[in-house]
Design an enzyme around this catalytic site. Structure first.
Site, short mmCIF file in Angstrom:
data_model
loop_
_atom_site.label_atom_id
_atom_site.label_comp_id
_atom_site.label_asym_id
_atom_site.label_seq_id
_atom_site.Cartn_x
_atom_site.Cartn_y
_atom_site.Cartn_z
N ARG A 64 18.22 -115.09 -70.72
CA ARG A 64 18.46 -113.77 -70.14
C ARG A 64 19.75 -113.79 -69.32
NH1 ARG A 64 13.90 -111.14 -67.46
NH2 ARG A 64 15.33 -109.42 -67.82
N VAL A 98 16.36 -107.35 -63.02
CA VAL A 98 16.89 -108.58 -62.43
C VAL A 98 18.35 -108.78 -62.85
CG1 VAL A 98 14.62 -109.61 -62.19
CG2 VAL A 98 15.90 -110.01 -64.30
N HIS A 114 12.08 -107.12 -58.00
CA HIS A 114 11.53 -108.18 -58.85
C HIS A 114 12.45 -109.40 -58.93
CE1 HIS A 114 8.76 -105.06 -61.06
NE2 HIS A 114 8.31 -105.41 -59.87
N GLU A 211 11.14 -91.16 -73.33
CA GLU A 211 9.73 -90.79 -73.55
C GLU A 211 9.01 -90.75 -72.20
OE1 GLU A 211 8.86 -93.97 -76.19
OE2 GLU A 211 9.00 -95.45 -74.59
N1 APR Z 1 17.33 -94.62 -71.04
C1 APR Z 1 16.25 -94.49 -70.22
N2 APR Z 1 15.06 -95.08 -70.47
C2 APR Z 1 14.94 -95.81 -71.57
C3 APR Z 1 16.00 -96.02 -72.47
C4 APR Z 1 17.25 -95.36 -72.17
N3 APR Z 1 18.31 -95.47 -72.97
N4 APR Z 1 15.58 -96.79 -73.50
C5 APR Z 1 14.28 -97.10 -73.22
N5 APR Z 1 13.89 -96.49 -72.08
C6 APR Z 1 12.58 -96.53 -71.39
C7 APR Z 1 11.37 -96.67 -72.31
O1 APR Z 1 10.99 -95.39 -72.79
C8 APR Z 1 10.35 -97.29 -71.37
O2 APR Z 1 9.59 -96.28 -70.73
O3 APR Z 1 12.54 -97.66 -70.58
C9 APR Z 1 11.19 -98.01 -70.34
C10 APR Z 1 11.08 -99.52 -70.36
O4 APR Z 1 9.77 -99.90 -70.04
P1 APR Z 1 9.35 -101.42 -69.89
O5 APR Z 1 9.82 -102.20 -71.06
O6 APR Z 1 7.89 -101.45 -69.59
O7 APR Z 1 10.22 -101.92 -68.63
P2 APR Z 1 9.95 -101.71 -67.08
O8 APR Z 1 9.15 -100.47 -66.85
O9 APR Z 1 11.23 -101.86 -66.38
O10 APR Z 1 9.04 -102.96 -66.74
C11 APR Z 1 8.59 -103.14 -65.41
O11 APR Z 1 7.62 -105.22 -65.99
O12 APR Z 1 7.74 -107.17 -67.20
C12 APR Z 1 7.92 -106.61 -65.98
O13 APR Z 1 9.12 -107.44 -64.16
C13 APR Z 1 9.30 -106.78 -65.40
O14 APR Z 1 10.58 -105.27 -64.02
C14 APR Z 1 9.77 -105.38 -65.20
C15 APR Z 1 8.49 -104.60 -65.08
#
Ligand code: APR
Length: 237
Positions: A64, A98, A114, A211
């Site tokens: 990463r 991060v 985080h 979404e």
């Molecule tokens: N612009 C905005 N949002 C987006 C985009 C974009 N271009 N592309 C994807 N997304 C959105 C998706 O729709 C989804 O809702 O980003 C979100 C990503 O969700 P996750 O993968 O669950 O990531 P996150 O919510 O940051 O995870 C939270 O989980 O694994 C742990 O510690 C890690 O900080 C992380 C925490």
């Protein structure tokens, strides 16, 4: 296009997640091709994983680090840095990410709840602060030790550990009149609760992402779209 107006007495709290860095080429966690599709959380992101196999944990975070070093801030990171430049102390940014793309875009009033990919800290929690560490490790032998003798671990909040800076975050949420949440699925706590805390204080709450998140019903507005396309034109100050 939707505009969110920011009045002279508004205070803005922004929470970002992996989605804001997606347009910089960094994968999110829960997409079908996301980080947690290719790796098990239990193997790389828990205190037990660190005890069992620190080499595998460092291999994951080294990967990463190399991805993060190649990525550049996108227009969404820049839009938030520009908003901070206009609002000063009335702006606060809390990221779950991060990577360091927010600071590279110019954000200053921010916390990484985080942890940070570019730092490491003692595995023994001996009280020494995290140190800057951007190395991409090829084996565990290369990983340094703290002055107390403990091995350095990634400065990452593993699942089951308490997020960082929670007091400051709670204080800023209490003061906020507008909360803007960008690119997070609303599935990890306590971050997924921030919108509820803000609503209890009477703040407007806006979500931006392609979404609806799991906690969508708690928002007063959901703006569907990519962060890099929506954020640069979203705010009327
Ligand atoms: N612009 C905005 N949002 C987006 C985009 C974009 N271009 N592309 C994807 N997304 C959105 C998706 O729709 C989804 O809702 O980003 C979100 C990503 O969700 P996750 O993968 O669950 O990531 P996150 O919510 O940051 O995870 C939270 O989980 O694994 C742990 O510690 C890690 O900080 C992380 C925490």
């Amino acid at each position: 296009m939707t505009k969110i107006s920011i009045a002279p007495d508004d205070r803005v709290f922004v929470l970002t997640g992996a989605g804001i860095s997606a347009e910089s080429g960094l994968p999110t966690f829960r997409a079908s091709d996301g980080l947690w599709a290719g790796h098990s959380i239990e193997d790389v992101c828990t205190p037990e994983a660190w005890k069992r196999n620190p080499a595998l944990v460092w291999e994951f975070y080294s990967g990463r680090r190399s991805d993060g070093a190649k990525a550049e801030p996108n227009p969404a990171h820049v839009a938030l840095a520009e908003l901070e430049a206009r609002l000063g102390e009335r702006f606060f940014l809390c990221t779950q990410n991060v990577d360091d793309l927010h600071e590279r875009a110019g954000s200053v009033r921010l916390v990484h709840m985080h942890g940070e990919l570019t730092k490491a800290r003692c595995e023994r929690e001996c009280g020494r602060p995290p140190v800057e560490d951007r190395k991409v490790y090829k084996s565990l032998d290369e990983v340094g030790r703290c002055a107390c003798g403990g091995r350095l671990r990634p400065h990452i909040v593993f699942f089951g550990e308490i997020p960082l800076e929670m007091e400051r975050i709670q204080d800023e949420i209490q003061k906020a009149t507008l909360m803007v949440v960008v690119g997070t699925s609303g599935s990890v706590y306590p971050a997924a609760n921030f919108v509820h805390w803000a609503r209890q204080r009477g703040a407007r709450t806006v979500y931006v992402g392609p979404e609806a998140p799991l906690n969508a019903s708690a928002f007063t507005h959901v703006v569907e779209g990519k962060a890099g396309e929506v954020l640069p034109g979203l705010f009327a100050v």
